[in-house]
Design a protein around this motif. Structure first.
Motif: not given
Length: 211
Positions: A90, A178, A97-98, A94
């Motif tokens: 996950m 991240y 995607q970011s 993420k």
């Protein structure tokens, strides 16, 4: 009369005019050789790297921006629980995607660095007084030398790109934030970055030292 016919036939047989025309026609239809493209003068004209900046990043040719690389700390994917694995997936999803800028994940094999272990064994050999224990230490040293010569580690690296050094620093901080919990990013020395580029453009070569 018969002699005359034979004479005319001989003239027709040895008439070179049709042969010359055919030869001229064939010569004119011969395809011309294509000129070979000029080879690059040096490897600096082939690879996209122009120079290294003061902070260890790389400037790309023709003012295309800057590039930097960091090592992704790998982890065991078999021992964690299902919840931990789903969490890692996950977080990685993420991140992709970011993060909208260009990135590249590269995996490469590097030789195992056993120099610290070899130095420790050498110190024990010098201090040792037991012949039986010395034989064990020599055998241990041979095993470490074999691993250093014939074994490699699979390492993973993250390449990031930006249009300016300021933007590159921002992207580097975002990646570390991240990916910190999933795959922490480790900084690389300038020597290791150069070794990585050399190995990337000479994949059949073997590095004798590590950065």
């Amino acid at each position: 009369m018969t002699f005359s016919e034979e004479h005319e036939e001989q003239q027709a047989l040895f008439d070179e005019q049709p042969f010359k025309k055919r030869k001229k026609k064939y010569k004119g239809s011969k395809p011309q050789k294509k000129k070979r493209s000029k080879a690059k003068a040096s490897i600096a004209e082939i690879i996209p790297i122009r120079d290294m900046t003061d902070d260890g990043a790389f400037q790309i040719q023709e003012d295309e921006g800057y590039m930097d690389m960091m090592q992704l700390q790998s982890k065991d994917i078999y021992s964690p629980s299902m919840d931990e694995t789903e969490y890692d997936i996950m977080m990685m999803a993420k991140f992709f995607q970011s993060y909208a800028a260009d990135i590249k994940i590269v995996s490469m094999n590097f030789p195992v660095d056993m120099q610290r272990q070899l130095d420790a064994v050498d110190r024990r050999i010098k201090k040792n007084t037991s012949p039986l224990y010395e034989r064990f230490l020599l055998r241990k040293r041979e095993e470490l030398g074999f691993l250093e010569q014939h074994r490699t580690n699979r390492e993973f690296y993250l390449f990031i790109y930006a249009s300016s050094l300021k933007q590159l620093t921002e992207y580097r901080n975002n990646c570390q934030r991240y990916l910190g919990r999933v795959a922490p990013l480790l900084p690389l020395t300038e020597e290791k970055k150069i070794d990585l580029l050399y190995k990337l453009y000479n994949q059949n070569s073997k590095l004798e030292k590590r950065g």
